[in-house]
Every structure is written in structure tokens, then in C-alpha cells.
Design an enzyme around this catalytic site. Structure first.
Site, PDB file in Angstrom:
ATOM      1  NE  ARG A   5      21.908  28.092  48.197  1.00  0.00           N
ATOM      2  CZ  ARG A   5      22.782  28.930  47.339  1.00  0.00           C
ATOM      3  NH1 ARG A   5      23.394  29.789  47.810  1.00  0.00           N
ATOM      4  NH2 ARG A   5      22.784  28.659  46.161  1.00  0.00           N
ATOM      5  CB  THR A  43      32.071  40.020  41.238  1.00  0.00           C
ATOM      6  OG1 THR A  43      32.197  38.377  41.698  1.00  0.00           O
ATOM      7  CG2 THR A  43      31.911  39.715  39.552  1.00  0.00           C
ATOM      8  CB  SER A  71      36.467  33.603  36.103  1.00  0.00           C
ATOM      9  OG  SER A  71      35.302  33.260  35.918  1.00  0.00           O
ATOM     10  CB  SER A 117      39.034  31.270  53.401  1.00  0.00           C
ATOM     11  OG  SER A 117      39.148  32.556  53.793  1.00  0.00           O
ATOM     12  CB  CYS A 118      34.641  34.250  52.513  1.00  0.00           C
ATOM     13  SG  CYS A 118      35.545  35.086  53.832  1.00  0.00           S
ATOM     14  NE  ARG A 165      34.131  29.169  44.805  1.00  0.00           N
ATOM     15  CZ  ARG A 165      35.330  29.135  44.594  1.00  0.00           C
ATOM     16  NH1 ARG A 165      36.413  28.593  45.071  1.00  0.00           N
ATOM     17  NH2 ARG A 165      35.737  30.402  43.813  1.00  0.00           N
ATOM     18  CD  GLU A 174      29.347  32.624  45.888  1.00  0.00           C
ATOM     19  OE1 GLU A 174      30.684  32.686  46.046  1.00  0.00           O
ATOM     20  OE2 GLU A 174      28.636  33.435  46.563  1.00  0.00           O
TER      21      GLU A 174
HETATM   22  P1  TGC Z   1      45.687  32.720  42.949  1.00  0.00           P
HETATM   23  O1  TGC Z   1      45.637  33.873  42.518  1.00  0.00           O
HETATM   24  O2  TGC Z   1      47.296  31.998  42.727  1.00  0.00           O
HETATM   25  O3  TGC Z   1      45.683  32.327  44.586  1.00  0.00           O
HETATM   26  C1  TGC Z   1      45.637  33.311  45.360  1.00  0.00           C
HETATM   27  C2  TGC Z   1      45.678  32.930  46.573  1.00  0.00           C
HETATM   28  O4  TGC Z   1      44.558  32.406  47.308  1.00  0.00           O
HETATM   29  C3  TGC Z   1      44.669  30.881  47.547  1.00  0.00           C
HETATM   30  N1  TGC Z   1      43.492  30.151  47.255  1.00  0.00           N
HETATM   31  C4  TGC Z   1      42.639  29.945  48.079  1.00  0.00           C
HETATM   32  N2  TGC Z   1      42.613  29.739  49.445  1.00  0.00           N
HETATM   33  C5  TGC Z   1      41.396  29.275  50.159  1.00  0.00           C
HETATM   34  N3  TGC Z   1      40.352  28.779  49.082  1.00  0.00           N
HETATM   35  C6  TGC Z   1      40.427  28.840  47.905  1.00  0.00           C
HETATM   36  N4  TGC Z   1      39.457  27.953  47.300  1.00  0.00           N
HETATM   37  C7  TGC Z   1      41.461  29.204  47.349  1.00  0.00           C
HETATM   38  N5  TGC Z   1      41.938  29.283  45.844  1.00  0.00           N
HETATM   39  C8  TGC Z   1      42.979  30.033  45.958  1.00  0.00           C
HETATM   40  C9  TGC Z   1      45.971  30.436  46.829  1.00  0.00           C
HETATM   41  O5  TGC Z   1      46.351  29.563  47.437  1.00  0.00           O
HETATM   42  C10 TGC Z   1      46.865  31.710  46.989  1.00  0.00           C
HETATM   43  O6  TGC Z   1      47.098  31.794  48.491  1.00  0.00           O
HETATM   44  P2  TGC Z   1      48.722  32.738  48.601  1.00  0.00           P
HETATM   45  O7  TGC Z   1      48.536  32.820  50.158  1.00  0.00           O
HETATM   46  O8  TGC Z   1      49.671  31.741  47.966  1.00  0.00           O
HETATM   47  O9  TGC Z   1      48.557  33.880  48.068  1.00  0.00           O
HETATM   48  O10 TGC Z   1      44.645  32.058  42.580  1.00  0.00           O
HETATM   49  P3  TGC Z   1      44.596  30.605  41.949  1.00  0.00           P
HETATM   50  O11 TGC Z   1      45.262  30.258  41.093  1.00  0.00           O
HETATM   51  O12 TGC Z   1      44.816  29.590  43.029  1.00  0.00           O
HETATM   52  O13 TGC Z   1      42.965  30.660  41.738  1.00  0.00           O
HETATM   53  C11 TGC Z   1      42.585  30.879  40.521  1.00  0.00           C
HETATM   54  C12 TGC Z   1      40.874  30.710  40.350  1.00  0.00           C
HETATM   55  C13 TGC Z   1      40.522  30.833  39.033  1.00  0.00           C
HETATM   56  C14 TGC Z   1      40.694  29.118  40.676  1.00  0.00           C
HETATM   57  C15 TGC Z   1      40.431  31.546  41.460  1.00  0.00           C
HETATM   58  O14 TGC Z   1      40.814  33.050  40.839  1.00  0.00           O
HETATM   59  C16 TGC Z   1      39.003  31.529  41.668  1.00  0.00           C
HETATM   60  O15 TGC Z   1      38.340  30.746  42.117  1.00  0.00           O
HETATM   61  N6  TGC Z   1      38.243  32.165  40.770  1.00  0.00           N
HETATM   62  C17 TGC Z   1      36.932  32.267  40.927  1.00  0.00           C
HETATM   63  C18 TGC Z   1      36.305  33.505  41.519  1.00  0.00           C
HETATM   64  C19 TGC Z   1      34.812  33.479  42.014  1.00  0.00           C
HETATM   65  O16 TGC Z   1      34.520  32.418  42.526  1.00  0.00           O
HETATM   66  N7  TGC Z   1      34.208  34.699  41.944  1.00  0.00           N
HETATM   67  C20 TGC Z   1      32.715  34.736  42.402  1.00  0.00           C
HETATM   68  C21 TGC Z   1      32.785  35.669  43.571  1.00  0.00           C
HETATM   69  S1  TGC Z   1      31.167  35.822  43.926  1.00  0.00           S
HETATM   70  C22 TGC Z   1      30.820  37.549  44.361  1.00  0.00           C
HETATM   71  O17 TGC Z   1      31.675  38.380  44.411  1.00  0.00           O
HETATM   72  C23 TGC Z   1      29.685  37.754  44.696  1.00  0.00           C
HETATM   73  S2  TGC Z   1      29.183  37.456  46.116  1.00  0.00           S
HETATM   74  C24 TGC Z   1      27.853  36.587  45.865  1.00  0.00           C
HETATM   75  C25 TGC Z   1      26.716  37.443  45.946  1.00  0.00           C
HETATM   76  O18 TGC Z   1      26.767  38.693  46.705  1.00  0.00           O
HETATM   77  O19 TGC Z   1      25.481  36.852  45.529  1.00  0.00           O
END
Ligand code: TGC
Length: 408
Positions: A114, A156, A162, A261-262, A267, A387
Site C-alpha cells: 500500500r 524528510t 516532524s 497538500s501532498c 495521510r 506522514e
Molecule cells: P507551518 O510551518 O506553520 O505551515 C506551513 C504552511 O503549510 C500550511 N499547512 C498545510 N497546508 C495544507 N495541508 C496541511 N495539512 C497543512 N499543514 C500546514 C500552513 O497553512 C502554512 O501555509 P502558509 O501558506 O501560511 O505558509 O506549519 P504548521 O504549524 O501548520 O504545521 C506544523 C506541523 C507540525 C503540523 C507540520 O510541520 C507537520 O505536519 N509536520 C509533520 C511532517 C510530516 O508529516 N512529515 C512526514 C513526511 S513523509 C516523508 O517525507 C517521506 S515520504 C513517505 C515515503 O517516501 O515513504
């Protein structure tokens, strides 16, 4: 007044225990199948038979050998599973609910398979589809939809998990192009990918780039020693002075909103997929408990075993309801990121509990690859982490409820 059409007298007699287990009635306790259209159920049946034929017979060996079956990729493409929720460019244009049902069936086989579909479709293809030029879409998407080309998604980093805002990878303008330096970690498929969607800091903020993996200075190294997701590939990537043309830039994405957004798409698939791992574990435990005899009786007759099975049914049924509701919101264009966090947090957490409990029903036999629950539980340790960890999604929900961000 009671509707005579639905009196208890008309209700069919409960089936005998073995019959209930084998008919699957106990697996769809609340008749949730009635929430889905005939077309949705047909798609689900198609993916389920693909998993039964092509994944189940081999998955234990793939897992033990830490082998990702690359030859299955084109088959997934020909079945319309890659980028299946996207429109045009050879993609199937399926609904969010159909995509979710496919994710559930695939993860009933294995989270690693998946994950392949998620990384290719929800991350790499979505990024190109959402933010790419027409030329970029034409170059990559049809081949990716067919499974002839593989993509990966680099967000990442070793020091930025995170908190992707702290990424150190940089792209610097040079002549009429860019030079990329840095590293990424835990990147699914990177060592077999043709193109990497790479997010990097620039003087204009975080931007996305399409990096052909044949580029000089690009290296992807599979991460070994994993105790989870063994039938799947995750890599370290390094970029050493990788030179890119201006046409590598994804023009439609600026800032972290682009990769996030991706991530929303991936997720969303996870919150369905986790219920597949849980359902498979439950079915294995139920069947085993009806066959396995101890103290001269099937262990399903013990109250403690029944309590475990009931907990599993409760969690799976609730999780599928959450997934269905989330999917309908997504198809209506009304799904908010914090609602995806609800589903990912709840469904992965309860799926792990179901798989672990199913393992206990299997006793000592449950710790081998002869049975799926422990493999699923180990896989879900990765799923709960990538994610967005449980902690990140808890705080996304906390911010949605209180209006106060508590990320640091
Ligand atoms: P912040 O830095 O303040 O916001 C940045 C901008 O992003 C917007 N935003 C979103 N937009 C759409 N969907 C969402 N779910 C969004 N979350 C945030 C936000 O509105 C802002 O936009 P703009 O236009 O004002 O600049 O970030 P935040 O304070 O909203 O978020 C903090 C936090 C901790 C929730 C966020 O950093 C987060 O979700 N962290 C987790 C990151 C994560 O999931 N990493 C895993 C990545 S997986 C990977 O890289 C490997 S790929 C998988 C694989 O290959 O197997």
C-alpha cells in the site's frame, strides 16, 4: 409504531459459529457494505482478488527476505491503481472513496505494498499533477500511471522529521538553472525511482524540484536492518552539486503548503489502509480461535478470547465508518486537514491494537511469518510514524480545537 418490515421475526436466525466466521458476516457486523455503491464494491472486489492472487501467496517470503517485488509495479499500473484518484494523463480518475477502498484492500495484504501505491500516486504523482507545468505532466504522469516509471518524494531529512520547516537541503540559482545540495532520509522507492520530487530551501522559500535520479550527484541508498515494512524500500538520498535546469522547478508550489497538500493525500490513504491490516488480523484470529482447541474446546469458546474478538470488531467497524465519512467529505471537496489527522491518528492507533491483540489469540504461533497479525503490527509502527506521527496529529487536532498551536 414498529415497521412490520423490520420485526425481529423477519430477521434471519444467527448462523452457526463456523458458518459466521467463514461467511464474513462477523467481519461486516454493522452491514457497512451497504454504505458503498455497486461500483465501489466492484472496485474493492477487484483489488481484493489482486491481493489474494499476487500478494498473499508470497508476502511472508518477501517480508523475510526484505524484498520489494518490482515486477508487480506494472501490474498495479495496468489495474489503474497508480495515481488512481487523479484525472487525465492516463490516470483512472477514481473517487476518493474508491481510492480508500483500494488502499484498505492493499494493506490487508501488506502495508509495504500500500505504501508503494501511496508514494507513487498520492505523493509523487500528486505533486506533479497539482504543481507541475503541462510539459512536466506530459513527461512523467502517463508513464507513472502505467507503472513504467517510478517516482519518490523527498521531504524528510536526517535532522528534519516532524519539523520539515527546518530542512537543510538547499537549491541555489546558477546560470539559467539550479544547483542542489543536501540529503533526505526515509524516502520510499528512491533506489528504484526514475524521478524524485525534492523539496528544498531557496532564496524564495521552500520550492519543489523534479530531479531525474540519473542526475550526476544523486545517490539513493536503501536503509537496511528494518524491523518493519520489510517488503518495501526506504532510502537515504544525497545530492552533491546536482545541476538542474529551470524546467526542474515545480512552478505551482511555494512554501510548505505544497508538500503538506501532498501529505494530505497520503495521510488520507493511510486512514483507510490501516483498517485493511486490522481486518486481515481479525479474520486470521477469528478463524484460528475456532479451529485451535485447548482444554478440549475451541479457544473461541473462552470468554477472554471472545472479548478480544469483540474489541477488534468494535475498532474495525468504527474505523471503517471514520474512513467512509472522511472519504465522502473528500469527494464533496469539504475535507479539512485536521479531519484527516482525526482519521490517521484514530485508525492507525486502533489498527495496531487490533493486530497486537490478534497476535495474542494465536499464542506462540503468532510470532512467526506463518500468520499475518504480527507482521501487520510491525508494519504499522512505521505507518503511525510516517506522514505525521501520532504526536503531530494529536497537536494538529489540539490546535483545531483550541486555536492554540502547541508544536514547540
Ligand atoms: P507551518 O510551518 O506553520 O505551515 C506551513 C504552511 O503549510 C500550511 N499547512 C498545510 N497546508 C495544507 N495541508 C496541511 N495539512 C497543512 N499543514 C500546514 C500552513 O497553512 C502554512 O501555509 P502558509 O501558506 O501560511 O505558509 O506549519 P504548521 O504549524 O501548520 O504545521 C506544523 C506541523 C507540525 C503540523 C507540520 O510541520 C507537520 O505536519 N509536520 C509533520 C511532517 C510530516 O508529516 N512529515 C512526514 C513526511 S513523509 C516523508 O517525507 C517521506 S515520504 C513517505 C515515503 O517516501 O515513504
Amino acid at each position: 409504531m414498529t415497521d412490520p418490515a423490520v420485526t425481529e421475526i423477519d430477521a434471519p436466525a444467527p448462523p452457526a459459529p463456523q458458518e459466521a466466521a467463514l461467511s464474513g458476516r462477523a467481519g461486516d457486523y454493522l452491514d457497512l457494505d451497504s454504505l458503498f455503491s455497486a461500483e465501489e464494491l466492484a472496485l474493492r472486489a477487484d483489488v481484493r482478488s489482486f491481493v489474494d492472487d499476487r500478494i498473499r501467496p508470497h508476502i511472508a517470503r518477501w517480508y523475510e527476505d526484505a524484498h520489494f517485488p518490482v515486477d508487480i509495479v506494472k501490474e498495479m499500473g495496468s489495474r489503474g491503481l497508480l495515481g488512481m484518484h487523479l484525472k487525465g494523463y492516463g490516470c483512472a480518475g477514481r473517487s476518493a472513496v474508491e481510492y480508500g477502498l483500494a488502499a484498505l484492500e492493499l494493506e490487508a495484504g501488506d502495508s509495504g505494498l500500500r505504501t508503494f501505491v501511496s508514494v507513487q500516486g498520492s505523493l509523487a504523482m500528486s505533486a506533479i499533477h497539482k504543481f507541475g507545468t503541462e510539459e512536466q505532466k506530459q513527461r512523467w504522469l502517463p508513464g507513472m500511471a502505467a507503472g513504467e516509471l517510478v517516482g519518490c518524494f523527498g521531504l524528510t531529512e536526517p535532522g528534519a522529521g516532524s519539523d520539515p520547516a527546518s530542512m537543510a537541503t538547499r537549491a541555489v540559482r546558477s546560470g539559467d538553472g539550479w544547483v542542489l545540495n543536501g540529503s533526505k532520509r526515509w524516502i520510499g522507492l528512491a533506489s528504484i525511482a526514475d524521478v524524485a520530487v525534492v523539496w528544498a530551501g531557496t532564496d524564495e522559500g521552500i520550492r519543489g524540484f523534479l530531479v531525474p535520479t540519473s542526475s550526476r550527484g544523486f545517490t539513493a541508498t536503501p536503509i537496511t536492518g528494518k524491523l518493519s515494512m520489510r517488503a518495501s524500500i526506504q532510502c537515504d538520498i544525497t545530492f552533491e552539486d546536482v545541476r538542474l535546469g529551470e524546467d526542474a522547478l515545480l512552478p505551482g508550489a511555494s512554501g510548505l503548503r505544497g508538500p503538506f497538500s501532498c501529505l494530505n493525500e497520503a495521510r488520507y490513504g493511510i486512514l483507510w489502509g490501516a483498517m485493511g491490516a486490522a481486518r486481515d488480523s481479525y479474520e486470521v484470529a477469528l478463524r484460528y480461535s475456532l479451529e485451535r482447541r485447548q482444554f478440549d474446546t475451541p479457544i473461541a469458546s473462552f470468554q477472554l478470547t471472545q472479548a478480544k474478538l469483540v474489541e477488534m470488531v468494535l475498532e474495525i467497524q468504527k474505523g471503517v465508518l471514520v474512513a467512509e465519512r472522511t472519504g465522502r467529505l473528500k469527494d464533496a471537496g469539504r475535507l479539512r486537514p485536521e479531519q484527516i489527522s482525526f482519521g490517521k491518528l484514530n485508525n492507525v492507533r486502533s489498527a495496531i491494537a487490533v493486530c497486537r491483540s490478534a497476535r495474542t489469540v494465536l499464542g506462540g504461533n503468532g510470532v512467526t511469518l506463518d500468520h499475518s497479525p504480527m507482521r501487520h503490527a510491525e508494519n504499522l509502527e512505521s505507518v503511525r510514524t510516517y506522514e505525521g506521527t501520532d504526536e503531530v496529529h494529536t497537536l494538529v487536532m489540539g490546535r483545531a480545537i483550541t486555536g492554540i498551536p502547541a508544536f514547540s
